[in-house]
Design a protein around this motif. Structure first.
Motif, PDB file in Angstrom:
ATOM      1  N   GLU A   5      79.450  70.297 138.182  1.00 22.68           N
ATOM      2  CA  GLU A   5      80.297  69.880 137.055  1.00 22.68           C
ATOM      3  C   GLU A   5      79.834  70.490 135.743  1.00 22.68           C
ATOM      4  OE1 GLU A   5      83.286  68.475 137.298  1.00 22.68           O
ATOM      5  OE2 GLU A   5      82.855  68.766 139.403  1.00 22.68           O
ATOM      6  N   THR A   6      78.545  70.767 135.606  1.00 20.68           N
ATOM      7  CA  THR A   6      78.056  71.436 134.400  1.00 20.68           C
ATOM      8  C   THR A   6      78.626  72.842 134.314  1.00 20.68           C
ATOM      9  OG1 THR A   6      76.057  70.083 134.433  1.00 20.68           O
ATOM     10  CG2 THR A   6      75.985  72.074 133.098  1.00 20.68           C
ATOM     11  N   VAL A   7      78.739  73.526 135.456  1.00 20.48           N
ATOM     12  CA  VAL A   7      79.386  74.847 135.473  1.00 20.48           C
ATOM     13  C   VAL A   7      80.841  74.707 135.035  1.00 20.48           C
ATOM     14  CG1 VAL A   7      80.091  76.824 136.884  1.00 20.48           C
ATOM     15  CG2 VAL A   7      77.864  75.757 137.270  1.00 20.48           C
ATOM     16  N   THR A   8      81.514  73.689 135.532  1.00 22.31           N
ATOM     17  CA  THR A   8      82.920  73.475 135.173  1.00 22.31           C
ATOM     18  C   THR A   8      83.075  73.220 133.673  1.00 22.31           C
ATOM     19  OG1 THR A   8      83.366  72.571 137.367  1.00 22.31           O
ATOM     20  CG2 THR A   8      84.974  72.075 135.645  1.00 22.31           C
ATOM     21  N   VAL A   9      82.201  72.405 133.104  1.00 22.76           N
ATOM     22  CA  VAL A   9      82.269  72.130 131.660  1.00 22.76           C
ATOM     23  C   VAL A   9      82.039  73.418 130.863  1.00 22.76           C
ATOM     24  CG1 VAL A   9      81.129  70.948 129.742  1.00 22.76           C
ATOM     25  CG2 VAL A   9      81.653  69.700 131.842  1.00 22.76           C
ATOM     26  N   PHE A  10      81.043  74.205 131.253  1.00 25.00           N
ATOM     27  CA  PHE A  10      80.769  75.472 130.573  1.00 25.00           C
ATOM     28  C   PHE A  10      81.981  76.396 130.674  1.00 25.00           C
ATOM     29  CE2 PHE A  10      77.827  79.451 130.562  1.00 25.00           C
ATOM     30  CZ  PHE A  10      78.083  79.673 129.218  1.00 25.00           C
ATOM     31  N   ASN A  11      82.574  76.468 131.844  1.00 24.00           N
ATOM     32  CA  ASN A  11      83.769  77.288 132.044  1.00 24.00           C
ATOM     33  C   ASN A  11      84.912  76.816 131.153  1.00 24.00           C
ATOM     34  OD1 ASN A  11      86.511  77.496 133.829  1.00 24.00           O
ATOM     35  ND2 ASN A  11      85.234  79.320 134.032  1.00 24.00           N
ATOM     36  N   ASP A  12      85.136  75.515 131.104  1.00 31.83           N
ATOM     37  CA  ASP A  12      86.215  74.974 130.267  1.00 31.83           C
ATOM     38  C   ASP A  12      85.980  75.275 128.794  1.00 31.83           C
ATOM     39  OD1 ASP A  12      87.397  74.027 132.559  1.00 31.83           O
ATOM     40  OD2 ASP A  12      86.948  71.914 132.173  1.00 31.83           O
ATOM     41  N   LEU A  13      84.740  75.186 128.343  1.00 30.36           N
ATOM     42  CA  LEU A  13      84.436  75.545 126.957  1.00 30.36           C
ATOM     43  C   LEU A  13      84.790  77.006 126.693  1.00 30.36           C
ATOM     44  CD1 LEU A  13      80.967  73.830 126.410  1.00 30.36           C
ATOM     45  CD2 LEU A  13      83.073  73.333 125.148  1.00 30.36           C
ATOM     46  N   CYS A  14      84.393  77.871 127.601  1.00 34.00           N
ATOM     47  CA  CYS A  14      84.622  79.308 127.414  1.00 34.00           C
ATOM     48  C   CYS A  14      86.106  79.662 127.401  1.00 34.00           C
ATOM     49  CB  CYS A  14      83.908  80.106 128.505  1.00 34.00           C
ATOM     50  SG  CYS A  14      82.110  80.039 128.390  1.00 34.00           S
ATOM     51  N   ILE A  15      86.884  79.054 128.287  1.00 34.73           N
ATOM     52  CA  ILE A  15      88.308  79.401 128.397  1.00 34.73           C
ATOM     53  C   ILE A  15      89.177  78.567 127.465  1.00 34.73           C
ATOM     54  CG2 ILE A  15      90.311  79.436 129.935  1.00 34.73           C
ATOM     55  CD1 ILE A  15      88.422  80.214 132.198  1.00 34.73           C
ATOM     56  N   MET A  16      88.959  77.258 127.438  1.00 35.77           N
ATOM     57  CA  MET A  16      89.867  76.367 126.715  1.00 35.77           C
ATOM     58  C   MET A  16      89.457  76.071 125.279  1.00 35.77           C
ATOM     59  SD  MET A  16      92.104  75.837 128.953  1.00 35.77           S
ATOM     60  CE  MET A  16      92.477  75.542 130.643  1.00 35.77           C
ATOM     61  N   ALA A  17      88.165  76.149 124.974  1.00 29.03           N
ATOM     62  CA  ALA A  17      87.698  75.762 123.637  1.00 29.03           C
ATOM     63  C   ALA A  17      86.580  76.682 123.164  1.00 29.03           C
ATOM     64  CB  ALA A  17      87.242  74.312 123.649  1.00 29.03           C
ATOM     65  N   PRO A  18      86.818  77.991 123.122  1.00 24.39           N
ATOM     66  CA  PRO A  18      85.726  78.911 122.775  1.00 24.39           C
ATOM     67  C   PRO A  18      85.090  78.654 121.412  1.00 24.39           C
ATOM     68  CG  PRO A  18      87.843  80.045 122.799  1.00 24.39           C
ATOM     69  CD  PRO A  18      88.074  78.687 123.366  1.00 24.39           C
ATOM     70  N   ALA A  19      85.822  78.100 120.464  1.00 21.95           N
ATOM     71  CA  ALA A  19      85.233  77.805 119.155  1.00 21.95           C
ATOM     72  C   ALA A  19      84.114  76.769 119.272  1.00 21.95           C
ATOM     73  CB  ALA A  19      86.299  77.324 118.175  1.00 21.95           C
ATOM     74  N   ALA A  20      84.199  75.899 120.268  1.00 22.47           N
ATOM     75  CA  ALA A  20      83.168  74.881 120.469  1.00 22.47           C
ATOM     76  C   ALA A  20      81.846  75.482 120.940  1.00 22.47           C
ATOM     77  CB  ALA A  20      83.654  73.838 121.481  1.00 22.47           C
ATOM     78  N   LEU A  21      81.864  76.717 121.418  1.00 25.69           N
ATOM     79  CA  LEU A  21      80.633  77.366 121.863  1.00 25.69           C
ATOM     80  C   LEU A  21      79.663  77.607 120.713  1.00 25.69           C
ATOM     81  CD1 LEU A  21      82.140  79.915 124.385  1.00 25.69           C
ATOM     82  CD2 LEU A  21      80.707  77.936 124.936  1.00 25.69           C
ATOM     83  N   ALA A  22      80.178  77.667 119.477  1.00 24.63           N
ATOM     84  CA  ALA A  22      79.307  77.907 118.319  1.00 24.63           C
ATOM     85  C   ALA A  22      78.257  76.806 118.175  1.00 24.63           C
ATOM     86  CB  ALA A  22      80.138  78.016 117.041  1.00 24.63           C
ATOM     87  N   ASP A  23      78.602  75.574 118.553  1.00 25.86           N
ATOM     88  CA  ASP A  23      77.677  74.449 118.439  1.00 25.86           C
ATOM     89  C   ASP A  23      77.159  73.961 119.791  1.00 25.86           C
ATOM     90  OD1 ASP A  23      77.880  74.301 115.642  1.00 25.86           O
ATOM     91  OD2 ASP A  23      79.714  73.110 115.793  1.00 25.86           O
ATOM     92  N   ALA A  24      77.546  74.627 120.859  1.00 23.60           N
ATOM     93  CA  ALA A  24      77.147  74.194 122.199  1.00 23.60           C
ATOM     94  C   ALA A  24      75.723  74.654 122.518  1.00 23.60           C
ATOM     95  CB  ALA A  24      78.129  74.754 123.229  1.00 23.60           C
ATOM     96  N   PRO A  25      75.053  73.954 123.407  1.00 25.93           N
ATOM     97  CA  PRO A  25      73.683  74.327 123.797  1.00 25.93           C
ATOM     98  C   PRO A  25      73.682  75.510 124.771  1.00 25.93           C
ATOM     99  CG  PRO A  25      74.378  72.366 124.994  1.00 25.93           C
ATOM    100  CD  PRO A  25      75.477  72.698 124.033  1.00 25.93           C
ATOM    101  N   VAL A  26      73.974  76.695 124.228  1.00 26.66           N
ATOM    102  CA  VAL A  26      74.069  77.910 125.032  1.00 26.66           C
ATOM    103  C   VAL A  26      73.135  78.967 124.454  1.00 26.66           C
ATOM    104  CG1 VAL A  26      75.589  79.726 125.919  1.00 26.66           C
ATOM    105  CG2 VAL A  26      76.518  77.439 125.506  1.00 26.66           C
ATOM    106  N   THR A  27      72.418  79.652 125.320  1.00 24.79           N
ATOM    107  CA  THR A  27      71.670  80.842 124.906  1.00 24.79           C
ATOM    108  C   THR A  27      72.386  82.042 125.516  1.00 24.79           C
ATOM    109  OG1 THR A  27      70.163  80.669 126.793  1.00 24.79           O
ATOM    110  CG2 THR A  27      69.456  79.652 124.724  1.00 24.79           C
ATOM    111  N   TRP A  28      72.386  83.145 124.784  1.00 19.16           N
ATOM    112  CA  TRP A  28      73.163  84.326 125.181  1.00 19.16           C
ATOM    113  C   TRP A  28      72.266  85.538 125.370  1.00 19.16           C
ATOM    114  CZ3 TRP A  28      77.962  83.127 126.440  1.00 19.16           C
ATOM    115  CH2 TRP A  28      78.580  82.039 125.817  1.00 19.16           C
ATOM    116  N   GLN A  29      72.629  86.353 126.316  1.00 17.93           N
ATOM    117  CA  GLN A  29      71.991  87.652 126.523  1.00 17.93           C
ATOM    118  C   GLN A  29      73.107  88.680 126.640  1.00 17.93           C
ATOM    119  OE1 GLN A  29      69.993  88.112 130.284  1.00 17.93           O
ATOM    120  NE2 GLN A  29      69.411  90.221 129.847  1.00 17.93           N
ATOM    121  N   VAL A  30      73.117  89.662 125.749  1.00 20.00           N
ATOM    122  CA  VAL A  30      74.134  90.718 125.789  1.00 20.00           C
ATOM    123  C   VAL A  30      73.741  91.728 126.857  1.00 20.00           C
ATOM    124  CG1 VAL A  30      75.239  92.563 124.475  1.00 20.00           C
ATOM    125  CG2 VAL A  30      74.674  90.395 123.344  1.00 20.00           C
ATOM    126  N   LEU A  31      74.673  92.020 127.768  1.00 18.75           N
ATOM    127  CA  LEU A  31      74.431  93.019 128.800  1.00 18.75           C
ATOM    128  C   LEU A  31      74.940  94.395 128.376  1.00 18.75           C
ATOM    129  CD1 LEU A  31      75.336  91.014 132.038  1.00 18.75           C
ATOM    130  CD2 LEU A  31      73.087  91.359 130.995  1.00 18.75           C
TER     131      LEU A  31
END
Length: 138
Positions: A5-31
């Motif tokens: 379900e954590t994967v599902t929530v992350f997926n929903d943030l990315c697709i449905m609410a990408p602006a919420a990613l700015a404050d979400a607990p996510v670390t990023w690595q550019v490939l």
């Protein structure tokens, strides 16, 4: 199921609410210019996904190895590659949003990759809960 379900929530943030990613607990690595890896942590679960973008910077796929799928007998859950390719975008109320895509399992042979979910968004309403009710004090 918490991990799945954590994967599902992350997926929903990315697709449905990408602006919420700015404050979400996510670390990023550019490939590269079209791909990043995000690690999302919530409620003691950390999950990772590779996000793929097109030349217009639109998300076109979310791929995770951390989603769990029930075994055929339903007794256990096993990690299996899961992706949500997004193929359609359009402007809705001045916002560019994903309006179509699918969910795919990438099962080993003999089953192989298959689509188990298709989604199509034909309307969207924002901030329903934050609007003042008629006659409500402000």
């Amino acid at each position: 199921m918490d991990r799945a379900e954590t994967v599902t929530v992350f997926n929903d943030l990315c697709i449905m609410a990408p602006a919420a990613l700015a404050d979400a607990p996510v670390t990023w690595q550019v490939l590269d210019d079209h791909q990043v890896v995000g690690t999302y942590t919530a409620a003691g679960q950390s999950v990772t996904a590779r996000l793929v973008f097109n030349d217009d910077h639109e998300l076109v796929d979310f791929i995770s190895e951390d989603r769990l799928r029930a075994s055929t007998d339903g007794k256990i859950f096993v990690a299996q590659r899961w992706s949500t390719p997004v193929g359609e975008y359009r402007d809705v109320d001045g916002r560019r949003i994903a309006t179509g895509g699918e969910g795919r399992w990438h099962a080993p042979a003999p089953e192989g990759e298959f689509t188990y979910l298709e989604f199509l968004i034909d309307d969207i309403t924002y901030n329903i809960g934050s609007r003042p009710r008629a006659g409500a004090a402000r």
